[in-house]
Structures are given as C-alpha cells and as structure tokens.
Enzyme design. Structure first.
Site, PDB file in Angstrom:
ATOM      1  N   ARG A  84       0.827  -1.199   0.000  1.00 39.06           N
ATOM      2  CA  ARG A  84       0.000   0.000   0.000  1.00 39.06           C
ATOM      3  C   ARG A  84       0.869   1.259   0.000  1.00 39.06           C
ATOM      4  NH1 ARG A  84      -4.564   0.334   4.462  1.00 39.06           N
ATOM      5  NH2 ARG A  84      -2.824   1.030   5.764  1.00 39.06           N
ATOM      6  N   LYS A 187      -2.673   6.573   1.278  1.00 42.05           N
ATOM      7  CA  LYS A 187      -2.455   7.107   2.624  1.00 42.05           C
ATOM      8  C   LYS A 187      -1.488   8.286   2.556  1.00 42.05           C
ATOM      9  CE  LYS A 187      -2.587   4.817   7.104  1.00 42.05           C
ATOM     10  NZ  LYS A 187      -4.021   4.775   7.355  1.00 42.05           N
ATOM     11  N   GLU A 223     -16.286   6.737   4.265  1.00 45.96           N
ATOM     12  CA  GLU A 223     -15.683   6.132   5.444  1.00 45.96           C
ATOM     13  C   GLU A 223     -15.776   7.093   6.610  1.00 45.96           C
ATOM     14  OE1 GLU A 223     -11.485   5.215   5.215  1.00 45.96           O
ATOM     15  OE2 GLU A 223     -11.208   6.687   3.642  1.00 45.96           O
TER      16      GLU A 223
END
Ligand SMILES: *Cc1c(COP(=O)(O)O)cnc(C)c1O
Length: 344
Positions: A84, A187, A223
C-alpha cells in the site's frame, strides 16, 4: 524472549507518541537508496523548500507488532502495508520504497526498540509508523528528486480511550475529505489535514467521529475519519462501501475474510446508500489503531439510528473483533500467514 522491558504501565498506555530508543532512516539520492541508519534523535533537518513541507509530498503507513501468546514477536500483514505504501508513493509521484526495504526497516527498528514491545495480555501493542517525505527544494510544483524514508515505533494502547466501546458518528455533508478521482484511496498526509475540520465539528457537537458521504452524489457512505465503515444486515451480511475515494483498509480486508471463512457470512463490498444505516442491526469502524470500534449511534440530517441501546457492542462486532485479535496475538491458529515473525 524479551528480557529487560521498559518500565511502563502497559495496560494504561494512551494511543499517542512516546519516545523510544531510536528510529531508522533511509535516503534516496542520486537515483539510489542508502542503507538504513538507526538514529536516536527525534528531529530531522529538512531543506526549507522541501516538497513535503510546501506541496504535501508525504505518505505514511500504520501497522502493529504484537507479542503472541507463545512469546513470538509478529507484525500483522506487513506485506500488505508495504504494497500500500508503494501505491501511495506512486500516486503522488514519489520514489516508492521497495517492499524488501520496507520489511527490513520495520524489522530493524522493532529489534532496536524491543524493550518497548508491550507484553502479551496487556491489550497494548507496538505501533509502527513508516513515513516517506519528498526532500528536494522545489518552488515550482514538481516532484522531488530526493526522498527520506523513516520508520518510528512506539508502544500504544487502544486508539479510543474507551477501548472496545461503541462510539457515535455524525454525518457531515458539507465537508469532503476526498474526491472520486483524487487521492482518498492512498495514505497521503494531506487527506488528514483535509478532514480535520469535519472531525472537529463532530467532536465539538459531542460525537466521536465524522461519517463521510461520497463527494459527488452525497448519497453513499464513504468512510469514517481514519477508519473504514461496515454494517451488519439483519440477515447477517457484512456490508462495506466500495468507493474510489476511501482508503482500502487492511483491517477491513481481514475482517471480510474472517466473516466469510469463520462465520459463514455473506460479504458485500459495494456502494452503500446512506439510508441503509436504518436497516443495519450493527455497524462498526475498522482500522489498525482500534481494530473494530462498534458504532452506537449515527446522526444523519435530523434522524438518528441507535445500534447499541444498552451501550454494549453487538454480538457480530464482538465475535469479529475477538477472532481478529486472537489471530493477531496467536491465541488461535493463523490460517492465512498474516503474522510475520520478527526474530528479536
Ligand atoms: C489508515 C486508514 C484506514 C485504516 O486502514 P488499516 O489498513 O485498516 O489500518 C482507514 N481509513 C483511512 C482514511 C486511513 O488512513
């Protein structure tokens, strides 16, 4: 076995920064990565015009290292976190960290700080924070040529002070954390700054966190602050939003696997209309920091839904939480190879 541990109240630790013995650093310069260097200081020197400072060329990860029931030290799904971070770096045109180097950095930093690994059974864990920064001076907007990759570790308690206790969410409709073709799915540091004002409003109004809707139609759940969202339907389906603007949570991915394999639940990853909150029997937020945080109440417009009238987590959230925790700390066999052993 860890012989001399730091003297800390392991069960009382907050989720916050704590100074340990050192962190590890790697530099990317002239087209190659340096070898890792353990550094005991807590500050970095950066060029005043570094791209991370002005233009947000920064991304990070967050994973946990646990001591298992059998005294092994394990990192949870380290390969997924490495991949990720690679994707995050690529998306904002940073030099990605090779998976091998990511793993080495986590291992070396954990070893060097092993006295800070919380003992099994305390509920605490070693939080690992890799961070990648663009360092070259650039006043015109361009990607940096040079990068700094660091890994810090610190012992932490649960993310929410209340631990595995239900929280309240507020749907905030006039703030977006990420756009459909933006960078919400990686992220990167800037996403957090973008969400601060919505979180602050939720907190000021007595809620624990914000629940975001999709930025374009304002109809579908995205989210919740720094965590993914899931709902449990009355017929025991695990339903979680699929959206190009949410961060693919590794905890969520693990819970989906567990729901299917251990509890025979149907898992649906799809658009989740906000009105569906009124049909769920339970809901939760999930992420590395808190694993699962059950949702007690959601307020949307002037309507509210209450999942935990007695203030206690529901049975499905509890069973998913217990199983994932059990795999993480070696109380049950890990059929997936999620636990990566670190020989300290
Ligand atoms: C890190 C993060 C999560 C949780 O991901 P995990 O891999 O489960 O820790 C969820 N949402 C956002 C926005 C995040 O940054």
């Amino acid at each position: 076995m860890i012989e001399k541990r730091a003297e800390l109240e392991w069960s009382e630790l907050p989720f916050g920064y704590l100074k340990t013995d050192c962190h590890i650093r790697y530099f990317f310069k002239d087209g190659r990565w340096s070898s890792g260097e353990l550094v005991s200081g807590e500050t970095v020197e950066l060029h005043v015009a570094a791209t991370c400072l002005h233009y947000g060329q920064a991304c990070f990860e967050g994973l946990k290292v646990h001591e298992t029931k059998h005294g092994k030290i394990v990192a949870f799904r380290i390969d997924e976190h490495a991949k990720r971070m690679y994707r995050s770096a690529e998306k904002i045109l940073m030099q990605p960290v090779p998976e091998q180097m990511f793993v080495e950095a986590v291992v070396e930093c954990t070893r060097a700080n092993k006295r800070f690994i919380p003992p099994y059974g305390t509920g605490a864990s070693l939080y690992v924070r890799p961070v990648l920064l663009g360092c070259s001076p650039q006043i015109g907007v361009k990607p940096a040529a040079d990068y700094l990759f660091m890994v810090l570790v610190m012992p932490v308690g649960p993310y929410f002070k209340t631990g595995f206790k239900p929280i309240d969410l507020l749907v905030v409709e006039d703030v977006d954390r990420a756009a459909p073709f933006g960078v919400g799915d990686v992220k990167v540091a800037g996403n957090y700054a973008a969400g601060l004002r919505a979180s602050k409003r939720a907190k000021d109004l007595g809620f624990t966190e914000v629940l975001y809707l999709d930025a374009k139609e304002k109809k579908y759940i995205d989210e919740s602050g720094p965590a993914n969202f899931f709902g449990i339907t009355k017929d025991d389906k695990y339903v979680t939003p699929e959206s190009s603007s949410i961060l693919p949570s590794i905890t969520n991915k693990s819970l989906r696997t567990i729901a299917k394999d251990f509890f025979n639940m149907t898992v649906e990853a799809r658009h989740v209309h906000i009105d569906e909150i009124f049909t769920f029997k339970e809901a939760g937020c999930c992420g590395t920091a808190a694993v699962i945080t059950p949702v007690a109440r959601i307020v949307y417009h002037n309507k509210k839904v209450i999942y935990c009238p007695d203030g206690k987590p529901g049975p499905v959230c509890t069973q998913l939480y217990n199983m994932l925790r059990a795999i993480q700390v070696g109380e049950t066999q890990d059929p997936y190879g999620w636990a990566f052993e670190i020989k300290v």
